[in-house]
Scaffold this active site. Structure first.
Site, PDB file in Angstrom:
ATOM      1  N   GLU A  59       0.951  -0.970   0.029  1.00  0.00           N
ATOM      2  CA  GLU A  59      -0.259  -0.042   0.036  1.00  0.00           C
ATOM      3  C   GLU A  59       0.880   1.390  -0.202  1.00  0.00           C
ATOM      4  O   GLU A  59       0.414   2.535  -0.446  1.00  0.00           O
ATOM      5  CB  GLU A  59      -0.321  -0.037   1.377  1.00  0.00           C
ATOM      6  CG  GLU A  59      -1.400   1.292   1.235  1.00  0.00           C
ATOM      7  CD  GLU A  59      -2.228   1.234   3.072  1.00  0.00           C
ATOM      8  OE1 GLU A  59      -2.909   2.704   2.950  1.00  0.00           O
ATOM      9  OE2 GLU A  59      -2.443   0.320   3.417  1.00  0.00           O
TER      10      GLU A  59
ATOM     11  N   ASP B 279       1.351   3.959  -3.054  1.00  0.00           N
ATOM     12  CA  ASP B 279       0.371   5.316  -2.678  1.00  0.00           C
ATOM     13  C   ASP B 279       1.002   6.112  -3.414  1.00  0.00           C
ATOM     14  O   ASP B 279       0.976   7.261  -3.792  1.00  0.00           O
ATOM     15  CB  ASP B 279       0.481   5.961  -1.530  1.00  0.00           C
ATOM     16  CG  ASP B 279       0.332   6.651  -1.427  1.00  0.00           C
ATOM     17  OD1 ASP B 279      -0.676   7.017  -1.341  1.00  0.00           O
ATOM     18  OD2 ASP B 279       1.508   7.823  -0.172  1.00  0.00           O
TER      19      ASP B 279
ATOM     20  N   ASN C 195      -7.275   0.823   0.143  1.00  0.00           N
ATOM     21  CA  ASN C 195      -5.614   0.682   0.378  1.00  0.00           C
ATOM     22  C   ASN C 195      -5.765  -0.614  -0.532  1.00  0.00           C
ATOM     23  O   ASN C 195      -4.398  -0.824  -0.343  1.00  0.00           O
ATOM     24  CB  ASN C 195      -5.438   0.260   2.049  1.00  0.00           C
ATOM     25  CG  ASN C 195      -5.899   1.371   2.989  1.00  0.00           C
ATOM     26  OD1 ASN C 195      -5.490   2.305   2.547  1.00  0.00           O
ATOM     27  ND2 ASN C 195      -6.408   1.524   4.143  1.00  0.00           N
TER      28      ASN C 195
ATOM     29  N   GLU D 289      -4.419   0.853  -3.592  1.00  0.00           N
ATOM     30  CA  GLU D 289      -3.504   1.061  -3.724  1.00  0.00           C
ATOM     31  C   GLU D 289      -2.174   0.403  -3.368  1.00  0.00           C
ATOM     32  O   GLU D 289      -1.025   0.045  -4.080  1.00  0.00           O
ATOM     33  CB  GLU D 289      -2.818   2.614  -2.842  1.00  0.00           C
ATOM     34  CG  GLU D 289      -3.395   3.317  -2.322  1.00  0.00           C
ATOM     35  CD  GLU D 289      -3.232   4.425  -1.488  1.00  0.00           C
ATOM     36  OE1 GLU D 289      -3.472   5.556  -1.298  1.00  0.00           O
ATOM     37  OE2 GLU D 289      -2.577   3.540  -0.434  1.00  0.00           O
TER      38      GLU D 289
END
Length: 338
Positions: free
Chosen positions: A54, A58, A123, A126
């Protein structure tokens, strides 16, 4: 985590429908879909879940979306580009994307899901981008976002001009109207799942504009800003109160300020007379002057005991001088200074 052949085949098919290609290393994608509540330990005993992926996803998403937005909106300024990118990569948008393309159905998790776990889908999205990056590289991530997301699901032009940042909108309104704005953290607690909950209050010119709560400070401030904007739009009396408070504040700030007092000691209250050079034709003799001065000194000393700065008894000579006296005094003063 090993899966039976049938389930593994289903996972491959599901990922192909989402990504548009078959994974090379399926284990990375399994990790991307594993919520922290369903963690496993690898051969080295380390916890395995999607939090690290994650983090990576990101950063990759920020770079890819920033690249796409930069090229799509040619000539637009930095603020506009930053705002557009943030609208795409924010949690609410990623949650909707995960549900739309079917990522949410593949997430592995255990236990009761609270409202806070609504971030789980975003989440996982990502983390999936992070898995694509590790499996096939940056170019594959770019193709996925361009062909699968931005060309089919998200309309860049619409999202760019849609205002979703309530805090930014409230700040802009307050700045234009020269109104004071403050966010105050009123409480912080944990819910039944031990997740942190923050409550913020909006103060506009010291007046309560509304409160909002969320699982992050940013989220609670956004919720409070939305409430405050609704009050400003729907409650004319609240706007009147805000500008009345602003008027009172600016009135106090614009009060004239007196100059600081002079610190130099002034001795102009002492009246002196030159007895030596006074003309002989003066109305009083030197003896009488001395006597009168002694009396005046005693009288002044007595009065000074009452009020040190009362100088009402100090007066000039009452009897006017003649023309000859004035000339004589002027000559004496002139020759005396040489």
């Amino acid at each position: 985590m090993k899966l039976p052949f049938r389930k593994e085949k289903e996972l491959y098919s599901s990922l192909y429908a989402i990504l548009g290609f078959y994974p090379r290393d399926i284990s990375i994608y399994k990790q991307a879909l594993m919520h922290r509540s369903a963690y496993k330990r690898n051969a080295k005993g380390r916890l395995v879940n999607n939090e690290r992926l994650e983090f990576l996803g990101d950063a990759i998403l920020d770079a890819i979306v920033g690249d796409i937005v930069f090229r799509h909106f040619e000539g637009k300024r930095e603020g506009f580009l930053t705002s557009t990118r943030s609208k795409i990569v924010q949690r609410d948008t990623l949650n909707r994307l995960a549900n739309e393309i079917g990522v949410s159905r593949l997430i592995v998790s255990h236990g009761h899901m609270s409202a806070h776990n609504s971030y789980m889908e975003g989440n996982a999205f990502e983390a999936l981008v992070g898995a694509i990056y590790l499996d096939r590289g940056y170019a594959a991530c770019m193709r996925f976002m361009q062909r699968r997301i931005l060309s089919q699901i998200i309309n860049l032009d619409k999202v760019a001009y849609k205002e979703v940042n309530f805090k930014s909108k409230l700040l802009e309104w307050c700045q234009k109207n020269k109104v004071n704005l403050k966010f105050e953290l009123t409480s912080q607690r944990r819910d039944e799942n031990n997740s942190p909950v923050f409550v913020h209050k909006v103060l506009i010119e010291g007046l309560d504009g509304g409160t909002g709560e969320g699982y992050t400070k940013k989220e609670s401030q956004q919720a409070a800003s939305k409430t405050a904007l609704q009050s400003l739009r729907r409650k004319p009396q609240f706007i009147d109160a805000v500008f009345a408070a602003k008027t009172e504040r600016t009135k106090m700030e614009e009060e004239p300020v007196q100059a600081a007092p002079d610190i130099d000691a002034k001795e102009d209250f002492i009246v002196t007379h030159d007895i030596e050079n006074a003309p002989a034709a003066a109305s009083e003799t030197a003896v009488n002057k001395t006597a009168n001065a002694g009396k005046a000194q005693k009288k002044t000393q007595k009065k000074d005991e009452v009020d040190e700065f009362d100088l009402s008894d100090i007066k000039a000579f009452d009897r006017p001088m003649s023309r000859e006296d004035i000339i004589a005094a002027a000559e004496a003063a002139a020759f005396g200074e040489q």
